[in-house]
Design an enzyme around this catalytic site. Structure first.
Site, PDB file in Angstrom:
ATOM      1  N   LYS A   1       0.223  -3.477   9.291  1.00 10.63           N
ATOM      2  CA  LYS A   1       1.480  -1.979   9.320  1.00 10.63           C
ATOM      3  C   LYS A   1       2.474  -2.832  10.019  1.00 10.63           C
ATOM      4  O   LYS A   1       2.267  -2.999  11.434  1.00 10.63           O
ATOM      5  CB  LYS A   1       0.786  -0.604  10.064  1.00 10.63           C
ATOM      6  CG  LYS A   1       1.433  -0.060  10.248  1.00 10.63           C
ATOM      7  CD  LYS A   1       1.069   1.306  10.575  1.00 10.63           C
ATOM      8  CE  LYS A   1       2.271   2.389  10.968  1.00 10.63           C
ATOM      9  NZ  LYS A   1       1.384   3.619  11.440  1.00 10.63           N
TER      10      LYS A   1
ATOM     11  N   TYR B   1       8.000   5.934   9.339  1.00  6.76           N
ATOM     12  CA  TYR B   1       8.410   4.335  10.106  1.00  6.76           C
ATOM     13  C   TYR B   1       7.745   3.282  10.250  1.00  6.76           C
ATOM     14  O   TYR B   1       8.495   2.767  10.675  1.00  6.76           O
ATOM     15  CB  TYR B   1       8.121   5.097  11.574  1.00  6.76           C
ATOM     16  CG  TYR B   1       8.568   6.056  12.487  1.00  6.76           C
ATOM     17  CD1 TYR B   1       9.698   5.898  12.658  1.00  6.76           C
ATOM     18  CD2 TYR B   1       7.571   7.370  12.216  1.00  6.76           C
ATOM     19  CE1 TYR B   1       9.949   7.359  13.523  1.00  6.76           C
ATOM     20  CE2 TYR B   1       8.106   9.007  13.259  1.00  6.76           C
ATOM     21  CZ  TYR B   1       9.495   8.458  13.579  1.00  6.76           C
ATOM     22  OH  TYR B   1      10.278   9.437  14.119  1.00  6.76           O
ATOM     23  N   GLY B   2       6.362   3.190   8.989  1.00  5.21           N
ATOM     24  CA  GLY B   2       6.042   2.439   9.418  1.00  5.21           C
ATOM     25  C   GLY B   2       6.178   1.901   7.373  1.00  5.21           C
ATOM     26  O   GLY B   2       5.949   2.929   6.602  1.00  5.21           O
TER      27      GLY B   2
ATOM     28  N   ASP C   1      -1.902  14.653  13.820  1.00  3.95           N
ATOM     29  CA  ASP C   1      -1.371  14.709  12.938  1.00  3.95           C
ATOM     30  C   ASP C   1      -2.325  14.309  12.314  1.00  3.95           C
ATOM     31  O   ASP C   1      -2.342  13.213  11.083  1.00  3.95           O
ATOM     32  CB  ASP C   1      -0.827  12.780  12.977  1.00  3.95           C
ATOM     33  CG  ASP C   1       0.873  12.877  11.492  1.00  3.95           C
ATOM     34  OD1 ASP C   1       0.961  13.933  11.027  1.00  3.95           O
ATOM     35  OD2 ASP C   1       1.131  11.426  11.092  1.00  3.95           O
TER      36      ASP C   1
ATOM     37  N   GLY D   1       5.055   5.142   5.548  1.00  7.05           N
ATOM     38  CA  GLY D   1       5.513   6.774   5.947  1.00  7.05           C
ATOM     39  C   GLY D   1       7.406   7.046   6.463  1.00  7.05           C
ATOM     40  O   GLY D   1       7.583   5.573   6.374  1.00  7.05           O
TER      41      GLY D   1
ATOM     42  N   LEU E   1       0.975  -1.014  -0.439  1.00 10.44           N
ATOM     43  CA  LEU E   1       0.291  -0.019  -0.017  1.00 10.44           C
ATOM     44  C   LEU E   1       0.725   0.744  -0.156  1.00 10.44           C
ATOM     45  O   LEU E   1       0.694   1.830  -0.786  1.00 10.44           O
ATOM     46  CB  LEU E   1      -0.676   0.040   1.000  1.00 10.44           C
ATOM     47  CG  LEU E   1      -1.933  -0.436   0.833  1.00 10.44           C
ATOM     48  CD1 LEU E   1      -2.616  -0.837   2.245  1.00 10.44           C
ATOM     49  CD2 LEU E   1      -3.499  -0.741   0.135  1.00 10.44           C
TER      50      LEU E   1
END
Length: 262
Positions: A54, A36-37, A149, A34, A31
């Site tokens: 995730k 961190y993930g 966020d 970001g 998908l």
């Protein structure tokens, strides 16, 4: 160290292999990622329901502070039981990187709606959407959670309902913070952060219907020419005027608008 050299592509293959070894699920597609993930779409073979896996990006998998933040995201989502927040179903590790599986929200982000679809929102529509978002934020804060966020990629529209995703920067609500000591409202661990993001979210909605008349850019107050109550409301969200004391106060202070759907 050898473990720092694992590539993202190799890690994606490790995720696919992990799913292949668990016959309850099938791998659908990557998908995105970001800071961190990395996220992957998977399907429950028995129900055909879609889920998101995730996982912490491999470059962070030996950074204890980042691992702690990722584990905190899992903990926060496990605490929440809200229809507009994804539910976590399981968690584990893949190649030393923690992961969790959560509901897939099949909608469009406001980033996609505005910049890909060209969707335009009137002032009344923008305020109605913001009202719904504030109602959800009030509930989040009642759970003792601050999202921190609430950008347009992290707010989805499913039908007429908003959904909030990506709790990677979320934290516990700190009630005793002295507002005068906050230097960066985005990082504040109380309502100030979420309301500041809501202000920018509302600006994106309002600018979606804006047609510039001159090449020279002006401040948003001059460009948008909003009703004074809407401008004052935005300025309080954005810390230009005295900030709201809570998300509930912001919700109760919403300017009047005509919602054509009701």
């Amino acid at each position: 160290m050898w473990w720092k050299r694992i590539s993202e592509k190799s890690f994606d293959q490790a995720v696919e292999l992990y799913i292949a070894e668990h016959p309850d699920f099938s791998f659908k597609k990557f998908l995105g990622y970001g800071s961190y993930g990395r996220t992957y779409l998977i399907e429950d073979c028995s129900s055909a329901s879609l889920f998101v896996l995730k996982c912490l990006r491999p470059k962070h998998r030996h950074h204890q502070k980042t691992i702690h933040k990722f584990q905190q995201e899992i903990h926060i989502l496990q605490q929440l039981s809200l229809p507009y927040v994804p539910t976590i179903h399981s968690a584990g590790t893949i190649s030393d990187s923690p992961f969790f599986i959560m509901d897939y929200v099949n909608g469009q982000t406001f980033e996609e709606l505005i910049f890909q679809n060209g969707t335009k929102f009137t002032i009344a529509q923008s305020l109605a959407i913001t009202k719904q978002l504030l109602e959800q934020i009030v509930q989040l804060h009642n759970y003792g959670i601050v999202h921190r966020d609430l950008r347009i990629p992290n707010i989805l529209l499913v039908g007429q309902q908003l959904h909030i995703i990506d709790f990677g920067l979320a934290t516990t609500y700190q009630k005793q913070i002295d507002i005068s000591t906050i230097e960066n409202p985005k990082r504040a661990e109380n309502h100030i952060s979420d309301l500041y993001f809501v202000g920018h979210f509302l600006l994106f909605l309002l600018y979606s219907d804006y047609k510039p008349s001159k090449k020279k850019e002006k401040v948003w107050q001059q460009e948008l020419k909003l009703p004074i109550k809407v401008q004052d409301f935005l300025e309080r969200l954005l810390w230009i005027q005295e900030p709201f004391a809570s998300a509930l106060e912001a919700l109760q202070s919403m300017p009047p608008f005509i919602d054509k759907n009701h």
